[in-house]
Design a protein around this motif. Structure first.
Motif, PDB file in Angstrom:
ATOM      1  N   TYR A  23       0.759  -1.174  -0.255  1.00 38.88           N
ATOM      2  CA  TYR A  23       0.143   0.386   0.002  1.00 38.88           C
ATOM      3  C   TYR A  23       1.088   0.965   0.014  1.00 38.88           C
ATOM      4  CZ  TYR A  23      -2.901   3.599   1.894  1.00 38.88           C
ATOM      5  OH  TYR A  23      -3.732   5.121   2.461  1.00 38.88           O
ATOM      6  N   LEU A  27       0.716   4.277  -2.728  1.00 42.77           N
ATOM      7  CA  LEU A  27       0.494   5.175  -2.776  1.00 42.77           C
ATOM      8  C   LEU A  27       0.957   6.274  -2.869  1.00 42.77           C
ATOM      9  CD1 LEU A  27      -1.634   7.010  -1.156  1.00 42.77           C
ATOM     10  CD2 LEU A  27      -0.160   6.559   0.829  1.00 42.77           C
ATOM     11  N   ARG A  87       0.704  12.885   6.109  1.00 46.70           N
ATOM     12  CA  ARG A  87      -0.087  12.508   5.447  1.00 46.70           C
ATOM     13  C   ARG A  87      -0.318  13.748   3.581  1.00 46.70           C
ATOM     14  NH1 ARG A  87      -6.425  15.261   7.196  1.00 46.70           N
ATOM     15  NH2 ARG A  87      -6.524  14.766   4.714  1.00 46.70           N
ATOM     16  N   ARG A  89      -1.284  15.121   1.955  1.00 48.97           N
ATOM     17  CA  ARG A  89      -2.492  16.276   1.329  1.00 48.97           C
ATOM     18  C   ARG A  89      -0.958  17.205   2.097  1.00 48.97           C
ATOM     19  NH1 ARG A  89      -6.585  19.529   4.687  1.00 48.97           N
ATOM     20  NH2 ARG A  89      -5.460  18.858   6.828  1.00 48.97           N
ATOM     21  N   MET A 304      -8.176   1.646  -3.906  1.00 48.14           N
ATOM     22  CA  MET A 304      -8.188   2.536  -2.161  1.00 48.14           C
ATOM     23  C   MET A 304      -6.785   4.112  -2.457  1.00 48.14           C
ATOM     24  SD  MET A 304      -7.896   1.182   1.315  1.00 48.14           S
ATOM     25  CE  MET A 304      -5.953   0.655   1.059  1.00 48.14           C
ATOM     26  N   SER A 305      -5.924   2.858  -2.647  1.00 48.97           N
ATOM     27  CA  SER A 305      -4.200   4.326  -2.870  1.00 48.97           C
ATOM     28  C   SER A 305      -5.093   5.277  -3.725  1.00 48.97           C
ATOM     29  CB  SER A 305      -3.453   3.177  -3.483  1.00 48.97           C
ATOM     30  OG  SER A 305      -2.315   4.650  -3.402  1.00 48.97           O
ATOM     31  N   TYR A 308      -7.495   7.804  -2.982  1.00 53.06           N
ATOM     32  CA  TYR A 308      -6.979   8.879  -1.260  1.00 53.06           C
ATOM     33  C   TYR A 308      -6.584   9.451  -1.874  1.00 53.06           C
ATOM     34  CZ  TYR A 308      -4.652   9.672   2.746  1.00 53.06           C
ATOM     35  OH  TYR A 308      -4.565  10.283   4.222  1.00 53.06           O
ATOM     36  N   ALA A 311      -8.439  12.376  -3.791  1.00 50.73           N
ATOM     37  CA  ALA A 311      -8.531  13.430  -2.582  1.00 50.73           C
ATOM     38  C   ALA A 311      -7.941  13.831  -1.645  1.00 50.73           C
ATOM     39  CB  ALA A 311      -9.799  12.380  -1.355  1.00 50.73           C
ATOM     40  N   GLU A 312      -5.969  13.893  -1.406  1.00 54.20           N
ATOM     41  CA  GLU A 312      -6.072  14.946  -1.070  1.00 54.20           C
ATOM     42  C   GLU A 312      -4.905  15.610  -1.774  1.00 54.20           C
ATOM     43  OE1 GLU A 312      -3.916  13.942   2.878  1.00 54.20           O
ATOM     44  OE2 GLU A 312      -5.976  13.656   2.552  1.00 54.20           O
ATOM     45  N   SER A 346      -2.119   4.535   8.368  1.00 53.25           N
ATOM     46  CA  SER A 346      -2.823   3.945   7.474  1.00 53.25           C
ATOM     47  C   SER A 346      -4.338   2.332   7.826  1.00 53.25           C
ATOM     48  CB  SER A 346      -1.506   2.695   6.535  1.00 53.25           C
ATOM     49  OG  SER A 346      -1.563   1.875   7.338  1.00 53.25           O
TER      50      SER A 346
END
Lengths: 365, 439, 324
Positions: A23, A27, A87, A89, A304-305, A308, A311-312, A346
């Protein structure tokens, strides 16, 4: 090429740990791919420095650290920061020079730190002058020892960076002082446009450590578990007071120095050969082959990665730029605001509920 | 046809002049050469005659204003011109002027025959900015001081902090209270830092003119004297040496030859005798007839003897040029002439320039002796005390003699006590044993 | 209260801080058993142990790097450079890493980099530097240079307690030549405050370090001629105490800026510029700079004397200002 007597700490990794590794690597790549899009949309300020092909060694080496250890990443070690809980973001806001970024728009990409007063992961940002992170992280190890913290400091150096005087001074000092330092030396074939053959006359980058009496080994940098094993061995040596180690990772920078680099100096056959050794694809295949995960399991993680990361990126894009009138603040103590970097766990860490390596560390001690 | 009346250049180094008083008003009919206004410059005060006959149609520079030389201060025109006269005080730039006066009109009227200024080609070049410093300019602004009115004692004639502080100190309070701020000392408490905004807000005057006192502006001459005296005090290392001189022989000679001089049109006073004795002593000791110029001593070839003349409003020192070439009669006449013209305000700039030594006469008003201040850039000054009959010991007997105390104020930078006393010994001998043949 | 040398005062200040705060430690070349090249750290090893008195390889970058890293972990390192000339060897990590850290990401680097500076001892081109100008141009770094034993102790303590990196310049000429009363009590001399060493109304001389004594000697001579010189000892070179300087200039209206480092681009230029910008209307003469020649520091005593500003030059410069 781990030595024959070497332990294989990866044997102790649970299924979730192994999926978590996947993951993190995934990511890392998704964040960078998202950044590549934002770069072409002119939303990234300045340059973009990809770690394509090196995500595996960054993630796997950092995964050898305990959660509260200290890591100092270079600009191509995004994976190390993701492992330590930075994070996404924060990374996007850095690249987009936002006012809410960890440096409030004052410095770029991965040039940021997170140094909590007590507990939690420590991240020390780099400066552009290569080599300096080695003595600084030696100092982090020194400080930790003096403060009675069993902390390990890990940092990275490229094949170019090992040619600096700062690298030499830092390695030598750490060795003399037996400091808890792990240096991941990345042979990624080029320092900007300079090939390794013009950087050193050694056969392997890890031989640099020989001069300092520092234990070293060379691993396939695109084999995530091999990198993890070597790093974990180095981390454990450091934690047990046996001083610094250097792990040489044989890998390949699959992009130019930055996205604006036309890569004309890079060998096409070499790139093709390394493309077949992509660390994430190899680890993906390994997980399926060893029946740790199915294609479906991994596709779920991939989805999922990616979601995410997007979205970030969207959150970061909506952040405001810094106020110009904040420019003069914070040169000295007393007139700055402390930037905060959010640390996230995570989904696998949430599920596990305990710090990484907790059972393994207990078992090993 | 009208004629411009300009500020004359009263001396080579003069850059500007102040109109002290208008003697006539707009609309008056003026004769050529009729005194029109009084001016004051660094060098001299003078009455300026009209350059032409006609009607005074405009006054462009008010009393108290200082303008560069050659500035038009008034216009003399025909009777019809009065109506078209320019408004006063607009045309001439008031010092400090950022630029030289406007270029002359394309077809200038030929200069009036006796315009002092028109003939001088260097006139506009002399209009230079007063040398000062940022501090001095600020103080000038805050205290409403026209820097051209302040005598500079710094290098190259620069107006120094001390110069302007002295100037402000000597000024009547009323003048400074108008412009405002604090007492003349440069306040360390003054606001510092960016930006250099200077507050010109009002502040208490040094004196409250009113019930117990009256504040009157100083005359230009008064201010000049004040500045010069303070500057001299600061420049020279003043030392005074006092000698008692027996004037009995001089008195005898005056009595014996007075009538003859009277016939020659002049009165044989004490002063020519003293002047003669001083001239002889100066010739013998040229260091006393010198000046200091930086690190150099400048010896003057000529002996130009200044003789201070007290006026109602102050003091002026006309100069007997090349006094060493004059005999006693010549000296007597020259001194009388200068004193007379000084009192009549008829001195020309040349009359007060280039002095090399000065004699002043406080005794004229009864002082036994004075301690005079050197007239810069000279290095010594002789003060003459009152002439009195006193009992003195002569050959072990008490005798009555005409005695006066002579004081030499000298600049110790150049002249040591021994030299000063040798000089005074020379003067004393010259007077006590005055050669009758000279008379 | 005890009379002690400048050097002893630094040592005492350092030792007191190490005793007061266990986060304070010393690091540098030969500072352990040998006590440092000038013996500033003599006795510290015996008292605090090798854990807190760390001798290092000849690696200035490693010394500063270790100081930075440990400071991130909450330590208060006091790094010694054997001669301040060698700060050039760690210029990068000091200016780029330590000094920019707080501004970039809010992580302060509370550390002191101390070392002997200055000439007058025939140290030659590599043992005589006055490097303040290089670092004046480094935002984020503070610079102090005491001239008295009292200030040496008070400033080293203030520097150690400061939350930002401080370059602590010790003038080696003063180490054993200057002796004054130093209180036993705990005290600090605040960073950023200059002091008037001698009041005067006529001309201000702004200086620091060993030149303070040269200026005071000149002031004594000038007093014989009725010229009263105000001598300001800056003590802190960054951030500069402009207010004290400007207040003095507002009084005297004339100023000489005196320093031992080379003239061009020196701290004197900055001070003169600040006076001109902020105190222009207090000036009755242009600010005058007195500094060393724009050459490396020469070795031969005669050459060095010709290189540095001395009492004569100060007297002459002040004399010219008085006459101006």
């Amino acid at each position: 090429m781990p030595t024959s007597t070497a332990t294989r700490p990866s044997d102790d990794l649970t299924r979730d740990d192994r999926l978590e590794l996947y993951y993190f690597a995934r990511l890392t790549r998704d964040i960078e791919e998202r950044l590549a899009v934002l770069y072409r949309q002119n939303k990234v300020v300045g340059g973009l420095y990809r770690s394509l092909g090196q995500e595996g060694e960054s993630v796997a080496s950092a995964y050898a650290l305990a959660e509260d250890d200290a890591v100092a990443a270079l600009i191509r070690n995004l994976g190390s920061l993701i492992v330590q809980g930075i994070r996404p973001r924060a990374v996007f806001t850095q690249y987009m020079a936002k006012g809410t970024s960890p440096t409030r728009g004052r410095d770029l990409n991965l040039h940021f730190s997170h140094i909590p007063d007590a507990g939690g992961p420590i991240v020390v940002g780099p400066i552009s002058m290569l080599g300096d992170l080695v003595p600084v992280m030696a100092g982090v190890g020194l400080g930790a020892r003096m403060r009675g913290r069993a902390l390990v400091a890990m940092t990275y150096i490229g094949d170019g960076g090992t040619s600096t005087g700062a690298f030499h001074e830092g390695m030598n000092f750490a060795a003399v002082q037996k400091l808890p330092l792990v240096v991941i030396a990345e042979d990624n074939k080029y320092a900007y446009s300079t090939p390794v053959s013009q950087q050193m006359a050694l056969a392997r980058i890890d031989q640099r450590a020989e001069a300092y009496g520092i234990p070293h080994e060379m691993v396939d940098g695109n084999d995530m578990l091999a990198v993890y094993d070597a790093s974990r061995r180095a981390v454990e040596r450091a934690r047990h007071g046996d001083g610094p180690s250097l792990v040489g990772v044989d890998t390949m920078r699959m992009r130019g120095h930055a996205e604006h680099d036309d890569m004309r100096y890079m060998s096409k056959p070499l790139l093709d050969a390394w493309k077949a050794r992509d660390p994430i694809a190899r680890y993906h295949a390994h997980l399926v082959e060893t029946e740790i995960a199915t294609e479906t399991d991994l596709a779920e993680i991939d989805a999922m990665s990616r979601a995410y990361a997007e979205a970030e990126a969207d959150l970061a894009e909506a952040e405001p730029p810094p106020e110009p009138d904040t420019v003069a603040a914070g040169v000295f103590a007393g007139d700055h605001f402390q930037p905060t970097v959010e640390i996230v766990y995570s989904p696998f860490r949430e599920k596990r509920g305990t710090p990484r390596h907790a059972p393994a560390s207990e078992a090993g001690s | 046809m009208s004629t411009d009346v300009v500020m004359p250049q009263m001396g080579e180094s003069i850059a500007e002049g102040t109109v002290v008083r208008w003697l006539r008003k707009v609309g008056d009919e003026i004769d050529r050469d009729e005194p029109l206004f009084e001016i004051s410059t660094d060098k001299v005060d003078a009455e300026i005659p009209s350059p032409a006959a006609g009607i005074l149609t405009a006054i462009k520079v008010h009393e108290g204003e200082t303008v560069p030389i050659n500035s038009v201060v008034a216009v003399i025109g025909g009777a019809d011109d009065v109506a078209t006269a320019a408004p006063p005080a607009e045309a001439a730039p008031v010092i400090p002027a950022p630029t030289p006066p406007a270029a002359p009109p394309a077809a200038p009227a030929p200069p009036a025959p006796n315009s002092l200024a028109a003939a001088d080609p260097s006139a506009t070049a002399a209009v230079e900015r007063v040398r000062s410093s940022p501090l001095v300019r600020r103080l000038a602004r805050e205290h409403g001081v026209d820097l051209s009115q302040v005598t500079g004692s710094g290098s190259g004639g620069r107006v120094t902090k001390q110069d302007i502080l002295t100037h402000i100190d000597r000024r009547p309070a009323a003048a400074s209270s108008a412009a405002g701020p604090p007492p003349p000392s440069v306040a360390p408490a003054a606001p510092i830092g960016p930006p250099p905004v200077v507050s010109a807000e009002g502040t208490a005057p040094t004196f409250d003119a009113g019930q117990s006192s009256v504040a009157v502006p100083m005359t230009v001459m008064r201010r000049r004297i004040a500045e010069h005296m303070v500057a001299s005090r600061r420049t020279s290392a003043h030392v005074h040496s006092i000698f008692e001189v027996d004037f009995s022989r001089v008195q005898q000679l005056r009595k014996a030859h007075g009538a003859r001089y009277e016939q020659a049109g002049t009165k044989l006073t004490l002063m020519p005798f003293i002047a003669k004795a001083v001239i002889d002593a100066l010739r013998a000791m040229p260091i006393v007839n010198a000046s200091v110029d930086g690190d150099r001593v400048v010896y003057k070839r000529d002996i130009n003897l200044g003789v201070a003349v007290a006026l109602e409003s102050g003091l002026i020192v006309p100069v007997v040029k090349q006094a060493d070439e004059k005999n006693l009669l010549g000296l007597s006449r020259a001194i009388a002439d200068l004193a007379g013209r000084a009192r009549a305000r008829q001195l020309v700039p040349a009359d007060v320039q280039d002095g090399t030594f000065t004699i002043t006469n406080p005794g004229g008003f009864g002082a036994v002796f004075g301690l005079p201040i050197i007239n810069q850039p000279q290095v010594a000054i002789l003060g003459v005390g009152s002439l009195e009959k006193r009992p003195v010991v002569v050959n072990d007997a008490i005798a009555i003699r005409s005695i006066a105390y002579l004081t030499l104020g000298f600049d110790h930078r150049l002249i040591d006590g021994v030299v000063a006393d040798q000089f005074m010994g020379h003067v004393k001998r010259g007077l006590e044993q005055f050669e009758e043949s000279i008379v | 209260m005890a009379e002690m040398t400048y050097l002893e005062a630094i040592r005492q200040g350092l030792a007191e801080e190490m005793a007061r705060d266990e986060r304070v430690y010393a690091i540098g070349e030969d500072i352990g058993a040998y006590g440092g090249a000038f013996k500033v750290t003599e006795g510290l090893l015996e008292r605090f142990g090798a854990e807190r008195v760390i001798g290092t390889p000849i690696s200035e970058t490693a010394i500063i790097g270790a100081a930075i890293g440990s400071a991130y972990l909450g330590m208060r390192p006091v790094a010694e450079l054997q001669f301040i000339d060698f700060v050039a060897c760690c210029f990068n990590i000091l200016t780029n890493f330590a000094a920019k850290s707080r501004y970039r990401w809010g992580a302060g680097v509370p550390m002191v980099v101390r070392g002997p500076c200055g000439g007058g001892v025939s140290g030659g081109p590599f043992h005589s530097a006055n490097p303040e100008a290089h670092f004046l141009h480094t935002p984020g770094l503070k610079i102090v240079e005491p001239s008295t034993a009292y200030d040496a102790k008070g400033l080293i303590k203030a520097a150690i307690r400061d939350d930002d990196p401080v370059l602590f310049l010790e003038h080696k000429f003063l180490y054993r030549r200057v002796k004054d009363e130093v209180p036993d009590a705990d005290y600090v001399v605040p960073i950023g405050q200059a002091v008037v060493r001698r009041p005067g109304d006529d001309v201000t001389v702004v200086t620091f370090g060993a030149m303070t004594y040269t200026a005071l000697e000149a002031a004594e001579q000038l007093a014989q001629r009725d010229v009263e010189v105000e001598v300001i000892d800056l003590r802190t070179l960054s951030p500069l105490d402009h207010e004290t300087v400007l207040q003095s200039v507002a009084k005297t209206n004339k100023v000489v800026v005196l320093h031992e480092a080379q003239r061009t681009g020196g701290i004197g230029a900055e001070i003169a510029a600040a006076i001109t910008e902020r105190g222009f209307e207090h000036l009755d003469a242009p600010p005058v700079r007195l500094a060393s020649l724009d050459t490396p520091v020469p070795y031969n005593p005669g050459l060095e004397a010709a290189f540095r500003p001395g009492v004569e030059q100060i007297v002459a410069a002040v004399g010219q200002l008085v006459e101006y």
